[in-house]
Write an enzyme that holds these catalytic residues in place. Structure first.
Site, PDB file in Angstrom:
ATOM      1  N   ASP A  96       0.864  -1.173   0.000  1.00 13.07           N
ATOM      2  CA  ASP A  96       0.000   0.000   0.000  1.00 13.07           C
ATOM      3  C   ASP A  96       0.910   1.236   0.000  1.00 13.07           C
ATOM      4  OD1 ASP A  96      -0.820   0.363   3.541  1.00 13.07           O
ATOM      5  OD2 ASP A  96       1.052  -0.087   2.529  1.00 13.07           O
ATOM      6  N   SER A  97       0.314   2.419  -0.052  1.00 11.62           N
ATOM      7  CA  SER A  97       1.135   3.614  -0.236  1.00 11.62           C
ATOM      8  C   SER A  97       1.771   4.115   1.052  1.00 11.62           C
ATOM      9  CB  SER A  97       0.276   4.734  -0.812  1.00 11.62           C
ATOM     10  OG  SER A  97      -0.759   5.022   0.124  1.00 11.62           O
ATOM     11  N   GLY A  98       1.269   3.643   2.197  1.00 10.67           N
ATOM     12  CA  GLY A  98       1.775   4.157   3.465  1.00 10.67           C
ATOM     13  C   GLY A  98       0.909   5.252   4.027  1.00 10.67           C
ATOM     14  N   GLY A  99      -0.008   5.754   3.209  1.00 12.91           N
ATOM     15  CA  GLY A  99      -0.835   6.862   3.653  1.00 12.91           C
ATOM     16  C   GLY A  99      -1.902   6.471   4.649  1.00 12.91           C
ATOM     17  N   PHE A 100      -2.497   5.310   4.442  1.00 11.73           N
ATOM     18  CA  PHE A 100      -3.641   4.931   5.260  1.00 11.73           C
ATOM     19  C   PHE A 100      -3.313   4.795   6.735  1.00 11.73           C
ATOM     20  CE2 PHE A 100      -7.783   3.570   6.114  1.00 11.73           C
ATOM     21  CZ  PHE A 100      -7.744   2.463   6.940  1.00 11.73           C
TER      22      PHE A 100
ATOM     23  N   ASP B 175      -2.859   8.288  -1.975  1.00 11.21           N
ATOM     24  CA  ASP B 175      -4.131   8.993  -2.152  1.00 11.21           C
ATOM     25  C   ASP B 175      -4.429   9.825  -0.915  1.00 11.21           C
ATOM     26  OD1 ASP B 175      -6.383   6.237  -1.268  1.00 11.21           O
ATOM     27  OD2 ASP B 175      -4.352   6.727  -0.589  1.00 11.21           O
TER      28      ASP B 175
ATOM     29  N   GLN C 112     -11.334   7.741  -5.028  1.00  5.87           N
ATOM     30  CA  GLN C 112     -11.858   8.350  -3.801  1.00  5.87           C
ATOM     31  C   GLN C 112     -13.132   9.117  -4.137  1.00  5.87           C
ATOM     32  OE1 GLN C 112     -10.958   7.708  -0.874  1.00  5.87           O
ATOM     33  NE2 GLN C 112      -8.950   6.751  -1.152  1.00  5.87           N
TER      34      GLN C 112
ATOM     35  N   GLY D  60     -11.294   4.332   0.389  1.00  6.65           N
ATOM     36  CA  GLY D  60     -12.123   5.158   1.252  1.00  6.65           C
ATOM     37  C   GLY D  60     -13.317   4.462   1.838  1.00  6.65           C
TER      38      GLY D  60
ATOM     39  N   ASP E  10      -8.484  -7.143   0.503  1.00 11.46           N
ATOM     40  CA  ASP E  10      -7.502  -7.353   1.569  1.00 11.46           C
ATOM     41  C   ASP E  10      -8.160  -6.958   2.881  1.00 11.46           C
ATOM     42  OD1 ASP E  10      -7.034  -4.244   1.173  1.00 11.46           O
ATOM     43  OD2 ASP E  10      -6.064  -4.796   3.064  1.00 11.46           O
TER      44      ASP E  10
ATOM     45  N   CYS F  11     -14.792 -27.880   6.663  1.00 13.54           N
ATOM     46  CA  CYS F  11     -13.504 -27.290   6.280  1.00 13.54           C
ATOM     47  C   CYS F  11     -12.436 -28.363   6.181  1.00 13.54           C
ATOM     48  CB  CYS F  11     -13.094 -26.242   7.316  1.00 13.54           C
ATOM     49  SG  CYS F  11     -11.514 -25.455   6.966  1.00 13.54           S
TER      50      CYS F  11
ATOM     51  N   CYS G 248      -9.131 -27.871   6.219  1.00 14.30           N
ATOM     52  CA  CYS G 248      -7.819 -27.420   6.660  1.00 14.30           C
ATOM     53  C   CYS G 248      -7.267 -28.311   7.757  1.00 14.30           C
ATOM     54  CB  CYS G 248      -7.851 -25.960   7.120  1.00 14.30           C
ATOM     55  SG  CYS G 248      -8.365 -25.704   8.833  1.00 14.30           S
TER      56      CYS G 248
ATOM     57  N   CYS H 259      -9.054 -28.028  11.246  1.00 19.09           N
ATOM     58  CA  CYS H 259     -10.365 -28.659  11.371  1.00 19.09           C
ATOM     59  C   CYS H 259     -10.272 -30.172  11.247  1.00 19.09           C
ATOM     60  CB  CYS H 259     -11.328 -28.076  10.346  1.00 19.09           C
ATOM     61  SG  CYS H 259     -11.689 -26.342  10.714  1.00 19.09           S
TER      62      CYS H 259
ATOM     63  N   HIS I 284      -6.588 -21.468  10.207  1.00 19.92           N
ATOM     64  CA  HIS I 284      -7.938 -21.830   9.770  1.00 19.92           C
ATOM     65  C   HIS I 284      -8.646 -20.656   9.099  1.00 19.92           C
ATOM     66  CE1 HIS I 284     -12.125 -22.986   9.637  1.00 19.92           C
ATOM     67  NE2 HIS I 284     -12.389 -21.857  10.267  1.00 19.92           N
TER      68      HIS I 284
END
Lengths: 413, 397
Positions: free
Chosen positions: A91-95, A169, A212, A239, A289, A327, A329, A332, A357
């Site tokens: 990511d850009s680091g801004g968030f 952004d 945005q 956003g 994500d 499941c 996995c 489980c 899981h």
């Protein structure tokens, strides 16, 4: 451009596609686990490959702090540094600087041994200042004022070397109203140009722009058109996932996916809950994500088809069933709720097994979405398991209506 | 459980073989029991366990006290026992009330009804009846009887009481012994040679399948330990296995081997791991002293490195160059250094894997030395070379 996006199947607006990136050929819709500091908490890269993880998200802000992008670059890039052979996105680091998810971060102080970094972010929240130049904040290391510009963000991301990088952004919470949203939207467009100019590795790294505009359809439309004009390899819808009501949320996603080009990937940032991913996929989004699956695991909550299962609950003490009998996995297949209950919140192993899981669950969800989009049947199965009484929320019904998917068999009314 | 001594060296050190029902292969002794919390390693998840050398890494130790807050013995029985509950069907489990990491004997609160331990859930008093209820439900391959362990500074009266009590509880435990599962009779006696001898002799005539030697690692000195150990092992039949708790460091393990002990637990790996240390001492027995080794002033010595040290920030080499553990095959010192600095759990996972792998290698070289009949030299050389390095480091500063 360093990617190929090929739609393999459709159901109305939903698409199943192959996204070929420099390090890996991915199938969408896909969920990207968040590996904040160059690792998914408690899981090895082998395990991540085993459960079918395709792309991992790294946080530029954290990595720039420690171990620094220069060091990562010197050691051959983040892929080499963490030994992850598949795809990465930064990511850009801004968030992180204007993050509004404070309560979850504060709760993370419980586990100070493993969540140290989050304490820094709580203090940052009040110290960020956004100007045309960039984002000014106070360094958590020494308190000095620091400026993150679009150019600097791209340089850091160039050094880290992820397959997909995000433009810086100007992101505002959707709960804010007024001229600030319009200002942020136009600034985002201006910053995208600066990001494009600063990007030194366009043939190895794909720069995505972020739409945005808050909850205002007019602003969102201007932003989409502005970004599409720049002909970027992919687009994100930003956003959202910050506390807005679901009805507004899905309408913004619907509007953006309708206007973004068909032949490029669409990434809804910060989403999220399995239900949200199903709805957004039905509306034509491809990538997601969220820290939710791994974070909720550390609080003892497992993701299951019915929703969530709180393993900490006393009812689990002697429950000898697996977390999710459907499941496949490792967790489980081998462990009972009773055993996981005795581990969670007390032993590192509890976090590990639940994270395993939960991520498996999200990745299996992605696989199911990909493989059954053409059939269109999946959405109904999913909703029936989550809402066995037929009480599907209204916002979901409205969204599916727009997506052209008939879910009348799942609804009681 | 079957046990047989295969070779002897320097009189008492023995190399043997133990076979447990659930493990497909026999395990050679002297061997290390891996520490667990509630049946699983502290950091290494079960699917990564198989990357450790096998069958060396197939013996795990746990304390029934780990489950004092659930699941209940009834639930554990209905699941089918510990192996079933933790999904490790081909592993061997040893149950000992004391685990040197989390369940520490609290002799002040121990009384005639039961043994007291400091645990993460607070102080717990466990009675033989309760202990046996847990053992019965968990079905470990082998288990030690409940013991009253006292530290080295306990007075003679308290020490004598602990021996009497331990023998009494041994009889109570045996009376409730479940079918299947090998009983290891517990032997205590503090730092009193006579009491050690007395306890060993008492336990030696009981109907047990092996011996668990308790009360070590509780304050006795390196110098007095060998005679205390010998006071026990000299009075035990040679054909049954001997297990011990509390000898963690390599030099301590060697003392145990020299006295004829076969099975060891160790908290060493755990403490190294959470401290951010990785074992690097040479395992190659023919190794010459490495004079090119650089002294680091950041807490590194030739036995281990402190991966938090800034000197490793950009070190793109594995912890130990030719180590074939998962960590060294996949990751660099620089990455682990970063993980430690940002407090990420993966650091401990990777370190526990490497440290366990390395320590298992140490046990392997012990076995080789015994089989070649040169254990005494091996022990001398090992201890000496570590002392020499420390001396050299002191001089060069």
């Amino acid at each position: 451009m360093a990617l190929r996006f090929e739609v393999l199947g459709r159901f109305n607006r939903a698409r199943a596609a192959q996204l070929t990136l420099p390090h890996f050929a991915c199938q969408t819709p896909l969920f990207m686990p968040v590996g904040t500091q160059g690792t998914i908490k408690g899981l090895t890269t082998d395990q991540l490959e085993e459960i079918g993880c395709q792309i991992i998200l790294g946080n530029t802000y954290h990595l720039a702090l420690r171990p620094t992008s220069e060091l990562i670059d010197e050691l051959g890039g983040l892929h080499k540094f963490m030994n992850w052979p598949r795809a990465l996105l930064t990511d850009s680091g801004g968030f992180q600087m204007v993050s509004c998810i404070t309560n979850l971060y504060v709760a993370g102080i419980f586990y100070t041994q493993w969540h140290f970094a989050y304490i820094f972010q709580v203090s940052l929240l009040h110290l960020a200042d956004i100007t045309e130049k960039g984002v000014t904040f106070q360094s958590p290391v020494d308190g000095k004022p620091m400026l993150l510009t679009p150019e600097e963000s791209i340089q850091i991301q160039n050094r880290i070397g992820a397959d997909i990088i995000m433009a810086l952004d100007d992101v505002v919470r959707t709960t804010i109203t007024g001229p600030r949203i319009e200002e942020a939207m136009y600034r985002t467009l201006r910053w995208v140009d600066r990001c494009i100019a600063a990007h030194k590795r366009p043939h190895e790294q794909n720069l995505f722009g972020i739409v945005q505009g808050g909850l205002d359809p007019v602003l969102r439309d201007i932003c989409v058109r502005g970004l599409v004009d720049r002909n970027l390899p992919g687009y994100a819808i930003g956003g959202l996932a910050g506390g807005e009501d679901k009805d507004s949320f899905w309408r913004v996603v619907a509007q953006c996916t309708a206007a973004l080009p068909e032949d490029k990937p669409r990434y809804v940032m910060g989403v999220g809950y399995p239900l949200d991913i199903v709805v957004c996929s039905a509306l034509g989004a491809d990538m997601y994500d969220c820290v939710y699956p791994t974070r909720t695991a550390r609080f003892g909550t497992a993701l299951v088809p019915e929703g969530v299962l709180k393993l900490k609950h006393n009812a689990m003490v002697n429950d000898t069933r697996p977390i999710d009998p459907t499941c496949a996995c490792m967790v489980c297949k081998n462990y009972t709720r009773a055993y996981i209950h005795c581990l969670v919140t007390k032993d590192a192993m509890g976090s590990q097994l639940l994270s395993y899981h939960n991520l498996y669950y999200m990745l299996q969800l992605s696989r199911n979405l990909h493989s059954s989009i053409v059939e269109g049947r999946f959405v109904c199965d999913f909703l029936q398991k989550m809402f066995p009484k037929g009480d599907v929320p209204e916002w979901v019904c409205n969204a599916m209506d727009v997506a052209g998917i008939d879910i009348s068999s799942c609804c009681s009314s | 459980m079957k046990f047989a001594v295969k070779a002897l060296s320097s009189g008492k050190a023995r190399a043997g073989v133990v076979h447990l029902g659930s493990c497909p292969s026999s395990i050679e002794t002297p061997c290390l029991l891996l520490s667990t919390r509630k049946g699983l390693p502290i950091f290494i998840s079960p699917d990564l366990l198989s990357s450790l050398p096998s069958p060396d890494s197939n013996l795990l130790q746990f304390s029934p006290l780990h489950f004092s807050e659930g699941p209940s013995p009834k639930t554990i029985s209905s699941i089918g026992g510990l192996h079933q509950m933790v999904g490790l069907h081909e592993y061997g489990f040893a149950a000992v009330a004391r685990d040197s990491i989390q369940c520490l004997p609290e002799c002040g609160s121990t009384n005639k009804t039961g043994a007291s331990f400091e645990t993460p859930c607070g102080r717990r008093l466990i009675k033989p009846v309760e202990y046996m209820e847990m053992i019965t439900s968990m079905k470990p391959n082998l288990w030690a009887t409940l013991a009253d362990e006292v530290p080295a500074w306990a007075n003679n009266k308290r020490n004598k009481t602990s021996v009497d009590r331990t023998v009494k509880w041994l009889d109570e435990c045996i009376a409730r012994s479940p079918a299947g599962g090998a009983v290891f009779g517990s032997i205590v006696g503090g730092s009193n040679i006579e009491e050690r001898k007395r306890c060993a002799q008492e336990v030696a005539v009981r109907n047990v399948s092996g011996y668990w030697i308790g009360g070590f690692g509780l304050g006795e000195s390196m110098e007095e330990r060998p005679s205390l150990l010998n006071a026990v092992t000299d009075n035990l039949p040679k054909d049954w296995p001997r297990m011990i708790c509390g000898l963690g460091l390599p030099e301590e393990v060697l003392q145990g081997v020299a006295a004829g002990v076969d099975l060891f637990d160790s908290a060493y790996i755990y403490h190294l791991t959470i401290g951010g240390f990785a074992l690097t001492f040479p395992l190659d027995r023919t190794e010459k002293i490495d004079y090119n080794y650089q002294l680091s002033d950041q807490g590194s010595d030739r036995t281990k490195i402190n991966l938090r040290a800034t000197v490793y920030r950009k070190d793109a080499t594995p912890i130990v160059e030719d180590c074939c553990c998962y960590t060294c095959q996949n990751h660099t010192k620089a990455y682990i250094n970063h993980l430690l600095n940002v407090h990420e759990m993966l650091a401990q996972i990777l370190l526990e894997i490497h440290n366990t792998h390395h320590y298992l290698g140490f046990f392997r070289s012990i076995r080789e030395a015994i089989k070649e009949g040169c254990f005494e030299q091996f022990q001398k050389k090992f201890v000496q070379s570590r002392r020499e390095h420390l001396a050299a480091d002191v001089v060069s500063v």
